[in-house]
Design a protein around this motif. Structure first.
Motif, mmCIF file in Angstrom:
data_model
loop_
_atom_site.group_PDB
_atom_site.id
_atom_site.type_symbol
_atom_site.label_atom_id
_atom_site.label_comp_id
_atom_site.label_asym_id
_atom_site.label_seq_id
_atom_site.Cartn_x
_atom_site.Cartn_y
_atom_site.Cartn_z
ATOM 1 N N ASP A 21 38.723 36.142 41.647
ATOM 2 C CA ASP A 21 39.108 35.750 40.293
ATOM 3 C C ASP A 21 38.300 34.545 39.813
ATOM 4 O O ASP A 21 37.936 34.464 38.636
ATOM 5 C CB ASP A 21 40.600 35.408 40.246
ATOM 6 C CG ASP A 21 41.483 36.628 40.436
ATOM 7 O OD1 ASP A 21 40.963 37.757 40.300
ATOM 8 O OD2 ASP A 21 42.678 36.445 40.742
ATOM 9 N N GLU A 70 34.871 35.908 38.906
ATOM 10 C CA GLU A 70 34.949 36.833 37.768
ATOM 11 C C GLU A 70 35.215 36.081 36.469
ATOM 12 O O GLU A 70 34.816 36.533 35.390
ATOM 13 C CB GLU A 70 36.032 37.875 38.011
ATOM 14 C CG GLU A 70 35.714 38.840 39.136
ATOM 15 C CD GLU A 70 34.426 39.603 38.881
ATOM 16 O OE1 GLU A 70 34.366 40.389 37.940
ATOM 17 O OE2 GLU A 70 33.455 39.380 39.649
ATOM 18 N N GLN A 115 31.742 35.031 35.288
ATOM 19 C CA GLN A 115 30.956 36.163 34.769
ATOM 20 C C GLN A 115 31.474 37.445 35.403
ATOM 21 O O GLN A 115 31.507 37.558 36.637
ATOM 22 C CB GLN A 115 29.472 35.978 35.117
ATOM 23 C CG GLN A 115 28.603 37.192 34.855
ATOM 24 C CD GLN A 115 28.514 37.543 33.388
ATOM 25 O OE1 GLN A 115 28.392 36.656 32.554
ATOM 26 N NE2 GLN A 115 28.579 38.806 33.061
ATOM 27 N N PRO A 116 31.899 38.408 34.602
ATOM 28 C CA PRO A 116 32.331 39.681 35.185
ATOM 29 C C PRO A 116 31.233 40.277 36.074
ATOM 30 O O PRO A 116 30.075 40.338 35.689
ATOM 31 C CB PRO A 116 32.579 40.554 33.949
ATOM 32 C CG PRO A 116 32.931 39.576 32.865
ATOM 33 C CD PRO A 116 32.074 38.372 33.137
#
Length: 272
Positions: free
Chosen positions: A238, A241, A244-245
């Motif tokens: 998490d 993410e 940046q995804p």
């Protein structure tokens, strides 16, 4: 978008790839990459076959930069910009919302550092609570207890405790600044499609290893073990993410390929 055509250059409106790169602050290589993947094509070419960008092309580049700045992947940016149901006003409104949210988050971080500057002297050691103010949600005091329980008897833990105890507020703030810069560069690499195993990816993997090396000597094998934890532990996933995804998986793969290039088989990596 229109297929590039050969036409005379309008000195007042058309710009070469080098001029556009200098204007918007990206590399010529990036513009070539965006052209290749269909994100931003130059609208025409000179009779000498040089790319030339029109005002509309440059405007599209600026829209790409805004979406990229707030973490939208390049493939998704292309889909957004090419959606015939979305007009320019809607793009600007959406981008304004995204930027406002990012500004708010950054301002909160600035405020936290300002509070630290007010209450902490230059040579004072930082408490866990003060560190939490500097690092925000990335620093949770309970993680310290969990880490000690798992690795408290390791030489790396002893080394990190010794080094951390000697760090001043200025040094911790530099750690945070360096970490943010690394996050930003890795996020940009994900958005730009930098492939694991490439020179650029390997350089970022080494910067990541060096960041750990501020606290204890980290081998490539140890780095692989840490990268595996970024996927196995949802908290770490998490954290990346949110930057940046796709970053958690990308960083895992980049570390693995860099380790392989340095003689370590990622599938058999051990904490050694």
């Amino acid at each position: 978008m229109n297929t590039p055509t050969h036409r005379p250059v309008d000195d007042e409106t058309d710009l070469t790839v080098g001029a556009v790169a200098a204007m918007v602050g990206v590399s010529v290589r990036t513009l070539h990459h965006w052209d290749e993947i269909g994100l931003v094509h130059p609208s025409g070419r000179t009779w000498s076959d040089y790319r030339v960008y029109s005002r509309d092309d440059v405007a599209r580049i600026h829209r790409v930069l805004v979406y990229r700045e707030v973490g939208v992947p390049l493939a998704q940016i292309a889909a957004i910009l090419d959606d015939p149901t979305v007009d320019e006003s809607m793009h600007l409104g959406r981008q304004r919302e995204l930027l406002t949210a990012r500004i708010t988050r950054l301002q909160e971080m600035v405020s936290a550092v300002d509070r630290m500057l007010e209450v902490t002297s230059m040579d004072e050691r930082l408490s866990p609570q003060e560190l939490s103010e500097i690092f925000g949600q990335d620093w949770k005091p309970e993680y310290q207890d969990e880490a000690e329980e798992r690795w408290g008897d390791s030489p790396q833990w002893a080394q990190s405790q010794q080094r951390s105890a000697q760090m001043t507020r200025e040094q911790w703030e530099q750690v945070k600044a360096d970490s943010d810069a690394l996050d930003a560069d890795m996020a940009a690499a994900v958005r730009d499609g930098v492939a694991p195993g490439s020179d650029q990816a390997n350089a970022l993997a080494e910067r990541h290893r060096d960041s750990i090396g501020q606290f204890y000597d980290c081998t490539h094998s140890m780095q692989v073990c840490l990268a595996q934890m970024y996927l196995a532990d949802q908290r770490f996933t998490d954290r990346y993410e949110a930057v940046q995804p796709g970053l958690a998986q990308w960083l895992h793969d980049v570390v693995a390929e860099n380790a392989r290039a340095n003689g370590v088989d990622p599938s058999t990596a051990r904490w050694e």
